[in-house]
Motif scaffolding. Structure first.
Motif, short mmCIF file in Angstrom:
data_model
loop_
_atom_site.label_atom_id
_atom_site.label_comp_id
_atom_site.label_asym_id
_atom_site.label_seq_id
_atom_site.Cartn_x
_atom_site.Cartn_y
_atom_site.Cartn_z
N ARG A 77 0.84 -1.19 0.00
CA ARG A 77 0.00 0.00 0.00
C ARG A 77 0.88 1.24 0.00
O ARG A 77 1.81 1.34 0.79
N THR A 78 0.53 2.20 -0.87
CA THR A 78 1.27 3.45 -0.95
C THR A 78 0.27 4.59 -1.11
O THR A 78 -0.62 4.51 -1.95
N GLU A 79 0.43 5.63 -0.31
CA GLU A 79 -0.39 6.83 -0.45
C GLU A 79 0.23 7.69 -1.55
O GLU A 79 1.41 8.05 -1.47
N VAL A 80 -0.55 8.01 -2.58
CA VAL A 80 -0.07 8.74 -3.75
C VAL A 80 -0.96 9.96 -3.96
O VAL A 80 -2.18 9.88 -3.77
N ASP A 81 -0.37 11.05 -4.36
CA ASP A 81 -1.13 12.26 -4.68
C ASP A 81 -2.13 11.93 -5.79
O ASP A 81 -1.77 11.34 -6.82
N ALA A 82 -3.38 12.30 -5.59
CA ALA A 82 -4.45 11.95 -6.53
C ALA A 82 -4.20 12.54 -7.91
O ALA A 82 -4.48 11.89 -8.93
N SER A 83 -3.65 13.74 -7.98
CA SER A 83 -3.41 14.35 -9.29
C SER A 83 -2.29 13.61 -10.04
O SER A 83 -2.35 13.45 -11.25
N PHE A 84 -1.28 13.14 -9.30
CA PHE A 84 -0.22 12.34 -9.93
C PHE A 84 -0.81 11.05 -10.48
O PHE A 84 -0.55 10.67 -11.62
N TRP A 85 -1.62 10.34 -9.68
CA TRP A 85 -2.21 9.08 -10.12
C TRP A 85 -3.08 9.28 -11.35
O TRP A 85 -3.01 8.51 -12.31
N GLN A 86 -3.89 10.33 -11.34
CA GLN A 86 -4.76 10.60 -12.48
C GLN A 86 -3.93 10.90 -13.73
O GLN A 86 -4.22 10.37 -14.82
N ALA A 87 -2.89 11.71 -13.61
CA ALA A 87 -2.03 12.04 -14.76
C ALA A 87 -1.27 10.81 -15.24
O ALA A 87 -1.15 10.57 -16.45
N TRP A 88 -0.76 9.99 -14.29
CA TRP A 88 0.01 8.82 -14.69
C TRP A 88 -0.88 7.80 -15.41
O TRP A 88 -0.48 7.23 -16.42
N THR A 89 -2.09 7.55 -14.90
CA THR A 89 -2.98 6.59 -15.56
C THR A 89 -3.43 7.11 -16.93
O THR A 89 -3.61 6.31 -17.85
N ALA A 90 -3.57 8.43 -17.07
CA ALA A 90 -3.92 8.99 -18.39
C ALA A 90 -2.76 8.83 -19.36
O ALA A 90 -2.97 8.62 -20.56
N GLN A 91 -1.53 8.93 -18.86
CA GLN A 91 -0.35 8.82 -19.72
C GLN A 91 0.00 7.36 -20.04
O GLN A 91 0.66 7.08 -21.03
N ASN A 92 -0.45 6.42 -19.23
CA ASN A 92 -0.10 5.00 -19.38
C ASN A 92 -1.33 4.09 -19.36
O ASN A 92 -1.36 3.11 -18.62
#
Length: 145
Positions: A77-92
């Motif tokens: 489990r890792t706490e990740v900034d929501a905006s980073f996760w959203q941008a990363w999933t959009a990019q990948n």
């Protein structure tokens, strides 16, 4: 021993990673990548990520014990900034661990744990071999004649 309490805000998500050693997620500037791809001479240096997050793997699950080496149902489990996760999933969007459910996120830690309990019963393909099914391979196994 209870897990330490962490302060969460609505701007983070809990990411579960079922890969044994975890994963590093890199986010790149799309404009810079497009400029590199369109350059008249090839750019041989690797691109530099604008942000990175290291995900804890299944071996970081509090239930994991190295002696047993059982990974089925485990997830880091890792706490990740929501905006980073959203941008990363959009990019990948076609990244196979994301598509196959080896990494996923939920806004609340309880929801992420519930999803792990649901998905964890399905083999990921990254679990180790059962030593009982390999007679004669382990030093303590007895060869069957």
């Amino acid at each position: 021993m209870a897990a330490p309490h962490t302060t969460r805000t609505a701007s983070t998500v809990t990411v579960i990673c079922r890969m044994p050693a975890g994963l590093v997620l890199d986010l790149y500037d799309a404009g810079e990548l497009a400029a590199r791809a369109g350059a008249s001479t090839p750019v041989m240096a690797p691109p530099k990520p604008t942000a990175s997050v290291r995900l804890n793997g299944a071996k970081a699950d509090p239930r994991y014990h190295a002696r047993d080496n059982v990974l089925l149902g485990m997830g880091g489990r890792t706490e990740v900034d929501a905006s980073f996760w959203q941008a990363w999933t959009a990019q990948n969007p076609h990244f196979l661990p994301l598509v196959n459910g080896l990494i996923f996120a939920q806004p609340r830690a309880q929801d992420a744990s519930a999803e792990l309990a649901e998905r964890g019963q399905h083999r990921s393909g990254l679990e180790g071999l059962e030593s009982k099914s390999l007679p004669g391979v382990t030093p303590f196994a007895k060869d069957v004649a």
